[in-house]
Design an enzyme around this catalytic site. Sequence first.
Site, PDB file in Angstrom:
ATOM      1  N   GLU A  43      34.772  35.293  39.946  1.00  0.00           N
ATOM      2  CA  GLU A  43      35.976  35.166  39.113  1.00  0.00           C
ATOM      3  C   GLU A  43      36.102  33.806  38.427  1.00  0.00           C
ATOM      4  O   GLU A  43      36.392  33.753  37.226  1.00  0.00           O
ATOM      5  CB  GLU A  43      37.244  35.483  39.920  1.00  0.00           C
ATOM      6  CG  GLU A  43      37.454  36.964  40.224  1.00  0.00           C
ATOM      7  CD  GLU A  43      36.720  37.423  41.471  1.00  0.00           C
ATOM      8  OE1 GLU A  43      36.035  36.583  42.101  1.00  0.00           O
ATOM      9  OE2 GLU A  43      36.828  38.607  41.825  1.00  0.00           O
ATOM     10  N   HIS A  59      45.239  42.288  48.746  1.00  0.00           N
ATOM     11  CA  HIS A  59      45.110  43.158  47.573  1.00  0.00           C
ATOM     12  C   HIS A  59      46.466  43.734  47.162  1.00  0.00           C
ATOM     13  O   HIS A  59      46.523  44.786  46.534  1.00  0.00           O
ATOM     14  CB  HIS A  59      44.161  44.330  47.850  1.00  0.00           C
ATOM     15  CG  HIS A  59      42.712  43.965  47.835  1.00  0.00           C
ATOM     16  ND1 HIS A  59      42.143  43.158  48.781  1.00  0.00           N
ATOM     17  CD2 HIS A  59      41.705  44.294  46.978  1.00  0.00           C
ATOM     18  CE1 HIS A  59      40.852  43.019  48.523  1.00  0.00           C
ATOM     19  NE2 HIS A  59      40.552  43.702  47.429  1.00  0.00           N
TER      20      HIS A  59
END
Lengths: 344, 340
Positions: A78, A147
């Site tokens: 990322e 998440h």
Amino acid sequence: MSMLKTSESTAGATNGKAMRELTMAQAVREALAEEMRRDARVFIMGEDVAEAGTPFKVLLGLVDEFGTDRVIDTPISEPGFAAIGVGAAMTGMRPVIDIMFGDFLTLTMDQMVNQAAKARYMSGGKFMVPIVFRTTLGATRRSAAQHSQSLHVWPSHVPGLKVVLPSTPYDAKGLLKTAIRDDNPVVYFEDKMNFTTKGMVPDEEYTIPFGVADIKRAGADITLVATSSMVYVALGAADKLKEIGISAEVVDPRTTFPLDKQTLVDSARKTSRAIVIDEGYERYGVTAELAAVIADGAFYYLDAPVKRMGAMDVPIPFSPALEDLTAPTADAVFQMAKTLCGRA
Amino acid sequence: MAANMKAKQVSHTQTDAGGATVDPEEWLHMYRQMYRIRSFEEEVNDLYTKALMPGLAHLYIGEEAVAVGVCESLKREDYITSTHRGHGHCLAKGASPDRMFAELLGRAPGYCKGKGGSMHIADQEGGNLGANAIVGAGSGIATGAAFSARMRKSGQVAVTFFGEGALGQGLLYEVMNMASLWKLPVVYVCENNLYNEYTHYSQTTAGELSARPAAFGIPVEVVDGQNVRAVYETARRFIERARNGEGPGFVICNTYRYHGHHVGDINRAYYRSKEEETLWKTERDPLNLLSQWLTEQHLADAAIFEQIEKEAREEMRSAVEFAIKAPFPDASEVTQHVYA
């Protein structure tokens, strides 16, 4: 669209136009495809965005039209691909960087906060960073603490960034097109629980300006300011309130920055009561900022203190029995509204 | 200056850069560029110690051959990203010292209107995407610029300068991986000046430095960063290779910063010896090494160097004067350029 019959600006913008029903995912995909057709500088980059179309299948089919040169699968890096996006944006491209889960924004903080948000200012206006970070928020998917977070307040805090929180397919499409055309870094959050939520979307092209709140339901007795999927929680509460004779107005800011303070204040002045509902953590959260805006702008019109309802201040637990306790619900909003209206 | 150059007296051109033909005037130009950087930094030191410059100043003195050797291999439209020790890169890429000093002093005519300062100086017109105060962050932006150049088929190359301290940052390895996978036109230039701030790199860096790019299949060379001819020769090959679509390269330039980590880093005995500093300054100085070679080759003489140095010092003094006289930004500037 059934929950949004009274959406004034939505109805106004699309009145008399041909419409179809789309899911949030389809609306997002359509926005991306239209912008990529319109502007060769737009490309998508992220993990499993091409053939896989992301784990949520939101991008399915885009690689077939635009090829792997413009829908680019990356390693699981990322910070790396966010940084490549920033560099590409500074040199003439318009990247849409796919951050699969909002929780992974934590990994890109330097690229987003220290680089993208500041390059224009630090250079005295020489650089532009037209980049979109597309990511998710929202709990109750049984995905546990890493998440499930709704971290949209983080970029909202940083000058130089804009933050978008669409709640309907109509808003999702129009706001994403605006985000891609914006010359600034924009962080665009989709609630991962709403990808299959349906709504009417016009056939013809449209965009939605940033900083314009949408009144999802007009009302007279109490204002429910709600963001992203909390709009549906507020609309559910409004239905219940109607049954006991309380008319609730549901206001969706749609962007936390720029923020349409006036619409929030006007609504609270009209109804004299307000609850702010957002799925981010309550402490130091989006609810705090929006409540402060209302308290400041509508103080002399208020009959009750502005109330805040955010996610419970705990890491999101896995067990459904626990997770469901952490997010605001229509019932909880209904109870709070009843109390504020002196009907407890 | 050109009129009295010894270079004019030699009939042959020198083939010193990897078999490439280099006009002797080009070597003198590099001497001039290196001396301009040194002179600029001496003025910075002076401004800082006289309390005329706010903030921090990280001097590039001693490392001039790296910026000049690399930037002389680039075209104006090529990109660089730079570091907190970035004045040398900025000058070598073609920025003008008056606007640079104005930026360092926080004045309105500065390259960034005084909003960036020493650690964020950028020169968009000259392809400098900016100094960066986050160690290693420039590697990501340069790799993105290379990605963009490839997508736009512009033929541009991006170079990122970073110190050996950036080898501790994960971002560098993430973008090197993608640059190698996608054959991006980017060259990673590691300035190994031996110290991560106040700590010798051997205490922070496991294994061989060159093994790191090699692990990604990126060609790597270690060069004497005090020898501008060696830096130029290597950089030129890597940059041309990248421009031809053959992918990234990695150059490790062994160099030394004469001053401390920043101007205020005066007492350095706890991390490096005076003897070590003296050795680099006397035996390994990039200006001396080039002037000695040019003299030995009968390509220049003392008068030429004196002339170059005098002109550079005058240029920097008048640039400082311009900056000191320049106005501060208007208060209205504080809210400008937050958004485009």
